[in-house]
Design a protein around this motif. Structure first.
Motif, mmCIF file in Angstrom:
data_model
loop_
_atom_site.group_PDB
_atom_site.id
_atom_site.type_symbol
_atom_site.label_atom_id
_atom_site.label_comp_id
_atom_site.label_asym_id
_atom_site.label_seq_id
_atom_site.Cartn_x
_atom_site.Cartn_y
_atom_site.Cartn_z
ATOM 1 N N THR A 117 49.374 27.011 40.947
ATOM 2 C CA THR A 117 49.020 28.294 41.554
ATOM 3 C C THR A 117 50.239 29.159 41.828
ATOM 4 O OG1 THR A 117 48.157 29.272 43.602
ATOM 5 C CG2 THR A 117 49.062 27.083 43.784
ATOM 6 N N ALA A 118 50.015 30.462 41.854
ATOM 7 C CA ALA A 118 51.060 31.398 42.274
ATOM 8 C C ALA A 118 51.447 31.164 43.731
ATOM 9 C CB ALA A 118 50.567 32.824 42.112
ATOM 10 N N ALA A 119 50.591 30.455 44.471
ATOM 11 C CA ALA A 119 50.900 30.189 45.883
ATOM 12 C C ALA A 119 52.146 29.311 46.045
ATOM 13 C CB ALA A 119 49.700 29.546 46.571
ATOM 14 N N TYR A 168 48.326 29.615 38.144
ATOM 15 C CA TYR A 168 47.387 30.727 38.029
ATOM 16 C C TYR A 168 47.702 31.802 39.046
ATOM 17 C CZ TYR A 168 44.114 26.890 36.599
ATOM 18 O OH TYR A 168 43.498 25.799 36.063
ATOM 19 N N PHE A 169 47.531 33.051 38.622
ATOM 20 C CA PHE A 169 47.522 34.164 39.561
ATOM 21 C C PHE A 169 46.050 34.400 39.942
ATOM 22 C CE2 PHE A 169 51.946 35.585 40.187
ATOM 23 C CZ PHE A 169 52.536 34.526 39.521
ATOM 24 N N ASN A 170 45.526 35.615 39.955
ATOM 25 C CA ASN A 170 44.163 35.800 40.487
ATOM 26 C C ASN A 170 43.120 35.780 39.373
ATOM 27 O OD1 ASN A 170 46.051 36.717 42.612
ATOM 28 N ND2 ASN A 170 44.131 37.070 43.698
ATOM 29 N N THR A 186 35.441 33.917 49.389
ATOM 30 C CA THR A 186 36.565 34.587 50.059
ATOM 31 C C THR A 186 37.303 35.515 49.095
ATOM 32 O OG1 THR A 186 38.120 32.842 49.452
ATOM 33 C CG2 THR A 186 36.970 32.574 51.557
ATOM 34 N N HIS A 187 36.975 35.463 47.793
ATOM 35 C CA HIS A 187 37.751 36.208 46.807
ATOM 36 C C HIS A 187 37.277 37.647 46.684
ATOM 37 C CE1 HIS A 187 38.438 31.991 45.630
ATOM 38 N NE2 HIS A 187 39.669 32.448 45.488
ATOM 39 N N LEU A 188 38.250 38.521 46.445
ATOM 40 C CA LEU A 188 37.974 39.956 46.494
ATOM 41 C C LEU A 188 36.892 40.410 45.510
ATOM 42 C CD1 LEU A 188 38.694 42.728 47.639
ATOM 43 C CD2 LEU A 188 40.418 42.938 45.847
ATOM 44 N N THR A 216 47.573 48.901 50.207
ATOM 45 C CA THR A 216 46.772 47.659 50.134
ATOM 46 C C THR A 216 47.451 46.658 49.202
ATOM 47 O OG1 THR A 216 45.334 48.463 48.322
ATOM 48 C CG2 THR A 216 44.659 48.988 50.583
ATOM 49 N N GLY A 217 47.086 45.387 49.357
ATOM 50 C CA GLY A 217 47.764 44.300 48.653
ATOM 51 C C GLY A 217 47.565 44.372 47.142
ATOM 52 N N ILE A 218 48.601 43.982 46.416
ATOM 53 C CA ILE A 218 48.554 44.040 44.946
ATOM 54 C C ILE A 218 48.521 42.621 44.374
ATOM 55 C CG2 ILE A 218 49.917 44.641 42.895
ATOM 56 C CD1 ILE A 218 50.749 47.184 44.313
ATOM 57 N N SER A 256 45.934 47.117 43.134
ATOM 58 C CA SER A 256 45.759 47.039 44.587
ATOM 59 C C SER A 256 44.280 46.815 44.916
ATOM 60 C CB SER A 256 46.236 48.339 45.234
ATOM 61 O OG SER A 256 45.339 49.383 44.919
ATOM 62 N N VAL A 257 44.038 46.437 46.171
ATOM 63 C CA VAL A 257 42.654 46.240 46.619
ATOM 64 C C VAL A 257 41.867 47.535 46.391
ATOM 65 C CG1 VAL A 257 41.183 45.742 48.613
ATOM 66 C CG2 VAL A 257 43.320 44.475 48.303
ATOM 67 N N ASN A 258 42.458 48.678 46.729
ATOM 68 C CA ASN A 258 41.745 49.951 46.525
ATOM 69 C C ASN A 258 41.435 50.181 45.047
ATOM 70 O OD1 ASN A 258 41.591 50.701 49.162
ATOM 71 N ND2 ASN A 258 43.416 51.998 49.150
HETATM 72 N N1 UFG Z 1 41.138 40.905 50.055
HETATM 73 C C1 UFG Z 1 40.589 41.887 50.865
HETATM 74 N N2 UFG Z 1 39.340 41.680 51.370
HETATM 75 C C2 UFG Z 1 38.611 40.549 51.097
HETATM 76 C C3 UFG Z 1 39.168 39.560 50.255
HETATM 77 C C4 UFG Z 1 40.449 39.766 49.762
HETATM 78 O O1 UFG Z 1 41.214 42.925 51.162
HETATM 79 O O2 UFG Z 1 37.478 40.423 51.595
HETATM 80 C C5 UFG Z 1 42.478 41.145 49.489
HETATM 81 C C6 UFG Z 1 43.506 40.090 49.858
HETATM 82 O O3 UFG Z 1 44.133 40.435 51.072
HETATM 83 C C7 UFG Z 1 44.440 40.142 48.642
HETATM 84 C C8 UFG Z 1 43.507 40.475 47.481
HETATM 85 O O4 UFG Z 1 42.348 41.053 48.087
HETATM 86 O O5 UFG Z 1 45.345 41.215 48.778
HETATM 87 C C9 UFG Z 1 43.086 39.261 46.682
HETATM 88 O O6 UFG Z 1 42.567 38.267 47.567
HETATM 89 P P1 UFG Z 1 41.767 36.991 47.055
HETATM 90 O O7 UFG Z 1 41.270 36.274 48.264
HETATM 91 O O8 UFG Z 1 40.778 37.388 46.027
HETATM 92 O O9 UFG Z 1 42.879 36.138 46.309
HETATM 93 P P2 UFG Z 1 44.300 35.613 46.856
HETATM 94 O O10 UFG Z 1 45.342 36.460 46.214
HETATM 95 O O11 UFG Z 1 44.343 35.503 48.312
HETATM 96 O O12 UFG Z 1 44.305 34.103 46.348
HETATM 97 C C10 UFG Z 1 44.174 33.723 44.993
HETATM 98 C C11 UFG Z 1 43.587 32.321 44.933
HETATM 99 C C12 UFG Z 1 44.511 31.339 45.585
HETATM 100 C C13 UFG Z 1 45.860 31.430 44.963
HETATM 101 C C14 UFG Z 1 46.364 32.839 44.974
HETATM 102 C C15 UFG Z 1 47.628 32.922 44.199
HETATM 103 O O13 UFG Z 1 42.344 32.295 45.582
HETATM 104 O O14 UFG Z 1 43.989 30.035 45.401
HETATM 105 O O15 UFG Z 1 45.410 33.720 44.380
HETATM 106 O O16 UFG Z 1 47.930 34.226 43.876
HETATM 107 F F1 UFG Z 1 46.719 30.666 45.634
#
Ligand code: UFG
Length: 332
Positions: A117-119, A168-170, A186-188, A216-218, A256-258
């Protein structure tokens, strides 16, 4: 090849199983169904419900089948949950992973593809991220994946294990038959699509005060079909005892999220109400991959990298499967 896919009933595993079958590999899926869905596994694969931490389950498979390679998708992957329950993450992602490695090696199986993971990078100092960036995870999840990468390195050195660790990234998107369904989600992108379908009232944007153009996060979104293709290339490239490789996998562009919400508006034509919330703990501001290395070494290239394709394919799957694989209740 005969490939054992651990966690093959999950999102990325099930899509990789489809592609392995399309390329005439034989597939056995081992999944404990704690997160995966049996319905996601192609009927052309052999399905075994069992646990990678259970030596008896593993011995039964390796004893009965002449496995050539193992792909391991069977980890837990929620960053927030890992902070609350680190023991669960280290037990599943490290201890159980070692059981899998030791058992496969005891049966003479040496090829291994690992979902990293990118984490593992934590909060990077710059962008795009290459594989030689500092490895400083900010969660037990990222640390559990990094620990396992280190174990793989030493196992390759001592036991001739040959492996590829794919960071992996997203991951997003879907195929005609397999898509993303997590509980809790939980994923965007799936959340945005649930809002478009009217299953949730709004998307909460986790912070609009990041040092990015719109605040917003990228992230770097990769289509699950492109990711699955990387697994096939990676396993086919494992040829020499002790061989080890680590590759980033993203599309190389940050959104970005937007921008995701705007693209989803366009693809779905539905309203997507939003609310601004606080930052989510542990979220880096920007994560964008350089996937140069896998492009050069394995000839991988994203084929479905456009955001419209990624979101469009996810939308089609959700439209065709409004209840997911077996979801009974709408999320509100
Ligand atoms: N986000 C929101 N609102 C939400 C959900 C997410 O604003 O309801 C934002 C997050 O803050 C982030 C972006 O959308 O900026 C993506 O978030 P995700 O939860 O979809 O994905 P993450 O980037 O947090 O995590 C994913 C995988 C992880 C992995 C990570 C590595 O789920 O397992 O990518 O980049 F570790």
């Amino acid at each position: 090849m005969k490939v054992l896919v651990v966690g093959g009933a999950g999102y990325i595993g099930s899509v990789t199983v489809e592609q392995l079958l399309e390329h005439d590999h034989e597939v056995i899926v081992l999944d404990n169904l704690c997160r995966g869905h049996k319905e996601a596994v192609s009927i052309k694969a052999k399905f075994v419900q069992g646990d990678m931490g259970n030596v008896d389950d593993l011995n039964a498979i390796f004893g009965a089948e002449k496995i050539d390679a193992v792909m391991h998708f069977g980890a837990l992957s929620l960053v927030g949950q890992s902070v609350e329950q680190p023991a669960l993450y280290f037990k599943n992602n490290v201890t159980n992973g070692i059981t899998l490695l030791d058992t496969m090696l005891a049966h003479g199986v040496k090829k291994f593809v690992f979902s990293s993971t990118a984490a593992v990078y934590g909060e990077p100092h710059s962008s795009p991220i290459t594989e030689d960036f500092p490895l400083v995870p900010t969660s037990p999840y990222g640390d559990s994946k990094l620990a396992f990468e280190k174990i793989l390195k030493w196992y390759a050195n001592a036991y001739g294990l040959m492996y590829a660790a794919l960071r992996y990234f997203n991951v997003a998107g879907a195929t005609e038959t397999a898509g993303e369904e997590h509980d809790p989600e939980t994923h965007l992108i799936p959340i945005v699509l649930q809002v478009a379908r009217g299953e949730r009232s709004h998307v909460t944007i986790f912070g609009d005060d990041y040092p990015t153009a719109d605040g917003t996060g990228i992230r770097d979104y990769i289509h699950v079909k492109d990711l699955a293709d990387a697994h096939l290339r990676a396993v086919e490239a494992l040829k020499h005892p002790g061989q080890s490789s680590v590759y980033n996998l993203g599309s190389g562009t940050g959104f970005s999220v937007n921008q995701i919400i705007e693209a989803a508006l366009k693809v779905t034509g539905k309203p997507i109400p939003t609310k601004i919330g606080p930052r989510r703990a542990g979220d880096p501001s920007t994560l964008v991959a350089s996937s140069q290395k896998i492009q050069e070494e394995l000839g991988w290239k994203p084929q479905f990298g456009s955001l419209d394709t990624i979101i469009g394919d996810a939308w089609n799957w959700h439209q065709k499967n409004p209840k997911g694989y077996h979801r009974e209740q709408a999320h509100v």
